[in-house]
Design a protein around this motif. Structure first.
Motif, PDB file in Angstrom:
ATOM      1  N   ASN A 216       0.855  -1.180   0.000  1.00 58.59           N
ATOM      2  CA  ASN A 216       0.000   0.000   0.000  1.00 58.59           C
ATOM      3  C   ASN A 216       0.897   1.238   0.000  1.00 58.59           C
ATOM      4  N   PRO A 217       0.819   2.065  -1.030  1.00 54.38           N
ATOM      5  CA  PRO A 217       0.025   1.878  -2.252  1.00 54.38           C
ATOM      6  C   PRO A 217       0.549   0.701  -3.071  1.00 54.38           C
ATOM      7  N   PRO A 218      -0.210   0.282  -4.103  1.00 58.71           N
ATOM      8  CA  PRO A 218       0.239  -0.879  -4.885  1.00 58.71           C
ATOM      9  C   PRO A 218       1.674  -0.718  -5.369  1.00 58.71           C
ATOM     10  N   ALA A 219       2.389  -1.857  -5.355  1.00 58.03           N
ATOM     11  CA  ALA A 219       3.806  -1.849  -5.730  1.00 58.03           C
ATOM     12  C   ALA A 219       3.972  -1.509  -7.202  1.00 58.03           C
ATOM     13  N   GLN A 220       5.122  -0.962  -7.508  1.00 53.45           N
ATOM     14  CA  GLN A 220       5.547  -0.783  -8.894  1.00 53.45           C
ATOM     15  C   GLN A 220       6.428  -1.978  -9.245  1.00 53.45           C
ATOM     16  N   PHE A 221       6.216  -2.538 -10.421  1.00 53.58           N
ATOM     17  CA  PHE A 221       6.896  -3.780 -10.794  1.00 53.58           C
ATOM     18  C   PHE A 221       7.867  -3.556 -11.941  1.00 53.58           C
ATOM     19  N   THR A 222       8.989  -4.255 -11.857  1.00 52.63           N
ATOM     20  CA  THR A 222       9.949  -4.324 -12.959  1.00 52.63           C
ATOM     21  C   THR A 222      10.353  -5.785 -13.120  1.00 52.63           C
ATOM     22  N   TRP A 223      10.368  -6.262 -14.357  1.00 51.15           N
ATOM     23  CA  TRP A 223      10.805  -7.630 -14.661  1.00 51.15           C
ATOM     24  C   TRP A 223      12.169  -7.582 -15.344  1.00 51.15           C
ATOM     25  N   LEU A 224      13.060  -8.450 -14.886  1.00 52.55           N
ATOM     26  CA  LEU A 224      14.358  -8.617 -15.526  1.00 52.55           C
ATOM     27  C   LEU A 224      14.468 -10.035 -16.075  1.00 52.55           C
ATOM     28  N   GLN A 225      15.048 -10.164 -17.250  1.00 52.30           N
ATOM     29  CA  GLN A 225      15.409 -11.483 -17.778  1.00 52.30           C
ATOM     30  C   GLN A 225      16.925 -11.526 -17.876  1.00 52.30           C
ATOM     31  N   ASN A 226      17.493 -12.437 -17.075  1.00 53.07           N
ATOM     32  CA  ASN A 226      18.955 -12.558 -17.026  1.00 53.07           C
ATOM     33  C   ASN A 226      19.617 -11.204 -16.768  1.00 53.07           C
ATOM     34  N   GLY A 227      18.986 -10.414 -15.853  1.00 54.87           N
ATOM     35  CA  GLY A 227      19.555  -9.142 -15.430  1.00 54.87           C
ATOM     36  C   GLY A 227      19.190  -7.959 -16.295  1.00 54.87           C
ATOM     37  N   LYS A 228      18.464  -8.170 -17.378  1.00 60.75           N
ATOM     38  CA  LYS A 228      18.112  -7.083 -18.294  1.00 60.75           C
ATOM     39  C   LYS A 228      16.610  -6.809 -18.226  1.00 60.75           C
ATOM     40  N   SER A 229      16.255  -5.500 -18.115  1.00 58.46           N
ATOM     41  CA  SER A 229      14.854  -5.119 -17.978  1.00 58.46           C
ATOM     42  C   SER A 229      14.073  -5.514 -19.227  1.00 58.46           C
ATOM     43  N   VAL A 230      12.899  -6.168 -18.995  1.00 54.93           N
ATOM     44  CA  VAL A 230      12.064  -6.585 -20.121  1.00 54.93           C
ATOM     45  C   VAL A 230      10.616  -6.107 -19.997  1.00 54.93           C
ATOM     46  N   ASN A 231      10.180  -5.678 -18.777  1.00 52.71           N
ATOM     47  CA  ASN A 231       8.794  -5.254 -18.630  1.00 52.71           C
ATOM     48  C   ASN A 231       8.635  -4.466 -17.337  1.00 52.71           C
ATOM     49  N   ASN A 232       7.628  -3.543 -17.323  1.00 55.83           N
ATOM     50  CA  ASN A 232       7.397  -2.714 -16.132  1.00 55.83           C
ATOM     51  C   ASN A 232       5.980  -2.832 -15.601  1.00 55.83           C
ATOM     52  N   SER A 233       5.373  -3.988 -15.808  1.00 56.96           N
ATOM     53  CA  SER A 233       4.033  -4.223 -15.270  1.00 56.96           C
ATOM     54  C   SER A 233       4.045  -5.474 -14.412  1.00 56.96           C
ATOM     55  N   ALA A 234       2.942  -5.656 -13.678  1.00 57.23           N
ATOM     56  CA  ALA A 234       2.877  -6.818 -12.790  1.00 57.23           C
ATOM     57  C   ALA A 234       2.855  -8.125 -13.578  1.00 57.23           C
ATOM     58  N   SER A 235       2.266  -8.097 -14.766  1.00 55.96           N
ATOM     59  CA  SER A 235       2.148  -9.308 -15.584  1.00 55.96           C
ATOM     60  C   SER A 235       2.534  -8.993 -17.022  1.00 55.96           C
ATOM     61  N   PHE A 236       3.121  -9.970 -17.680  1.00 54.58           N
ATOM     62  CA  PHE A 236       3.365  -9.841 -19.111  1.00 54.58           C
ATOM     63  C   PHE A 236       3.421 -11.229 -19.726  1.00 54.58           C
ATOM     64  N   SER A 237       3.205 -11.299 -21.014  1.00 56.97           N
ATOM     65  CA  SER A 237       3.117 -12.584 -21.711  1.00 56.97           C
ATOM     66  C   SER A 237       4.197 -12.695 -22.774  1.00 56.97           C
ATOM     67  N   ILE A 238       4.597 -13.931 -23.037  1.00 58.52           N
ATOM     68  CA  ILE A 238       5.574 -14.218 -24.081  1.00 58.52           C
ATOM     69  C   ILE A 238       5.089 -15.417 -24.893  1.00 58.52           C
ATOM     70  N   ILE A 239       5.503 -15.479 -26.148  1.00 54.97           N
ATOM     71  CA  ILE A 239       5.355 -16.686 -26.953  1.00 54.97           C
ATOM     72  C   ILE A 239       6.723 -17.358 -26.908  1.00 54.97           C
ATOM     73  N   THR A 240       6.792 -18.490 -26.258  1.00 54.01           N
ATOM     74  CA  THR A 240       8.081 -19.075 -25.899  1.00 54.01           C
ATOM     75  C   THR A 240       8.941 -19.396 -27.113  1.00 54.01           C
ATOM     76  N   SER A 241      10.213 -19.051 -26.972  1.00 48.80           N
ATOM     77  CA  SER A 241      11.252 -19.423 -27.926  1.00 48.80           C
ATOM     78  C   SER A 241      12.514 -19.661 -27.111  1.00 48.80           C
ATOM     79  N   LEU A 242      13.547 -20.137 -27.783  1.00 51.45           N
ATOM     80  CA  LEU A 242      14.789 -20.405 -27.052  1.00 51.45           C
ATOM     81  C   LEU A 242      15.396 -19.126 -26.490  1.00 51.45           C
ATOM     82  N   ASN A 243      15.008 -17.971 -27.045  1.00 48.39           N
ATOM     83  CA  ASN A 243      15.504 -16.692 -26.514  1.00 48.39           C
ATOM     84  C   ASN A 243      14.948 -16.385 -25.129  1.00 48.39           C
TER      85      ASN A 243
END
Length: 517
Positions: A216-243
């Motif tokens: 409270n207030p709601p958290a701000q979210f950041t997603w990292l993939q292998n240390g690199k920022s990839v998204n700034n929302s609580a949820s995100f979707s991917i179509i899976t690949s080897l990447n």
């Protein structure tokens, strides 16, 4: 005289006293002020309000208003004695109190921090009173300022310190209470959690990564993939690949509390596996030697599995490397270790199996054998010498006659002559196994025999004397045989040499020993 004389003695005034009455009034109240002082003649009275004359009588009344507050002074005078005495009284007039408001020390109330609320009000306030959930505050974590105007909460918690809070102001006639004030306590984020999903997926799958953290207030979210920022929302979707393989970190932040929480999830994405191939450690598999086969493959391989004749390998002579990628067969045999062999690679979603691999085990040559033929031949005969030896690949043959090379094939033929007499050696060789085996055969070739002649030991045969005859011959003679009168010799007076070449007649007689050999 019957009439006495009245003596007038002026006196006083004594102490002036304001008759007891209240000191505090609300507006509109009827206030009567009375002053008494013992005096002869009666005292003259003057009333002052804050130093200004307001009345010249011992008693006067007013309808209270805020302007009537102040100090009232009663002055009692006696013009005959010249004496004056005074008395004072303070009057307080209280007006209704305006509604107080609650103001806070900080913009945001943060869990575990201290937080203060102040009762802000104007007017004739005698006391401040706080209420939490309608009840007077209590507890070691609640502190009040000396004037009770400010309430401080120590180590805020989200559940215990919401309120509602109210403050009340009071004077002897009026009170007023603030509107309720609910404390919005900033907290968290608490433990960040990534919604439960599998860790492993095939390529081409729609995967949603969701992070939750109570805040409270709601958290701000950041997603990292292998240390690199990839998204700034609580949820995100991917179509899976080897990447998309790697470690995903959800970072939940509350800028009000200054706290940050993280959660991690590792995703493994699997693509279909290519067909593996079997490669060998040596060019040739040799019987009695060890031989290794390796499952050669690329991709995301979790496990290797071998099959021999479509069954999982077993037995003390079969060893697998720690990763099961290499299979080693100890002490190969031609019959047991042909296979076919297959290797299979696997991951959680895919598998693929190699083509069958048959092991061509090199062996031999085993015992070399010369085909059964006679050992003895007459001259001029066509004779074939053949050598056999079980071997893979087929053995290479060399024939020796009396130690000298005469042929390099498994079989060869001769037209017999005396030159072919001797020992024949067949040498069978396998260059892959390095083994050599030999077989021997002795051939005897016979030419026709010339007519023998009989020679005697003496020129003359004499009765009663011994007489010897020798069979004189040349050629390949195996045996000598004598005949007397067409019959094999017999009798104790006839002796043959050990090789039977010489016949001796003992004690010749004229009658018995005349014969035709």
């Amino acid at each position: 005289s019957q009439y006495g004389i009245l003596l007038f003695l002026p006196d006083g005034p004594d102490i002036a006293t304001i008759v007891h009455s209240a000191n505090e009034y609300p507006p509109g109240a009827n206030i009567t002020l009375s002053c008494v002082a013992d005096s002869n003649p009666a005292a003259q009275f003057t009333w002052l309000h804050n130093g200004q004359p307001v009345s010249n009588s011992a008693t006067f009344s007013i309808i209270a208003s805020l302007s009537d507050a102040g100090t009232y002074t009663c002055t009692a005078s006696n013009s005959f004695t010249g004496l004056t005495h005074t008395a004072t009284k303070n009057i307080i007039i209280y007006a209704p109190l305006s509604k107080p408001t609650i103001v806070t020390s900080n913009i945001t109330a943060v869990e575990t921090k201290d937080f203060s609320l102040t009762c802000q009000a104007t007017g004739q306030i005698h006391a401040y009173q706080w209420f939490i959930n309608g009840v007077a505050p209590a507890g070691s974590r609640i502190q009040l300022s000396p004037d009770r105007r400010t309430l401080t909460l120590s180590r805020l918690t989200r559940r215990d310190n919401k309120g509602p809070y109210e403050c009340e102001i009071r004077n002897p006639f009026y009170s007023n209470r603030s509107d309720t004030f609910t404390l919005d306590v900033a907290y968290g984020p608490d433990i960040a959690t990534i919604d439960h999903i599998r860790d492993q997926f095939t390529t081409g799958i729609n995967v949603t990564l969701s992070c939750v953290a109570d805040s409270n207030p709601p958290a701000q979210f950041t997603w990292l993939q292998n240390g690199k920022s990839v998204n700034n929302s609580a949820s995100f979707s991917i179509i899976t690949s080897l990447n998309h393989i790697g470690n995903y970190t959800c970072i939940a932040t509350n800028s009000f509390t200054g706290l940050t929480r993280t959660a991690n999830k590792t995703l493994m994405i699997y693509a279909p596996l290519s067909k593996p191939t079997i490669v060998t450690s040596n060019i040739t598999a040799v019987e009695t030697k060890d031989f290794s086969l390796t499952c050669q493959a690329t991709g995301q391989i979790h496990a290797y599995q071998w099959f021999i004749n479509r069954v999982a390998p077993a037995g003390s002579r079969i060893q697998l490397s720690p990763d099961k990628r290499t299979l080693t067969v100890s002490r190969l045999t031609r019959r047991d270790n042909k296979g076919p062999y297959e290797c299979e690679i696997r991951n959680p979603f895919y598998s693929n199996r190699s083509d069958p691999f048959t092991l061509d085990v090199a062996y031999g040559p085993d015992i070399a054998t010369i085909d059964h033929i006679s050992d003895q031949f007459a001259t001029g005969i066509n004779v074939t010498l053949s050598c056999v030896a079980d071997s893979n690949p087929p053995a290479q043959f060399t024939w020796l006659q009396n130690g000298k090379s005469v042929n390099n094939s498994a079989s060869f033929s001769i037209i017999t002559s005396l030159n072919h007499i001797g020992n024949y050696t067949c040498i069978a060789t396998n260059s892959f196994t390095g083994l050599t085996r030999t077989a021997n055969k002795t051939l005897m070739i016979y030419a026709p025999l010339s007519k023998p002649t009989i020679v005697t030991s003496n020129n003359t045969a004499v009765e009663t004397k011994d007489f010897s005859m020798t069979c004189n011959a040349t050629g390949q003679i195996h045996a000598y045989q004598w005949f007397i009168n067409g019959v094999a010799p017999d009798g104790r007076r006839i002796q043959l040499s050990p090789d039977r070449r010489t016949l001796t007649l003992s004690s010749l007689t004229r009658f018995d020993n005349i014969f035709h050999p």
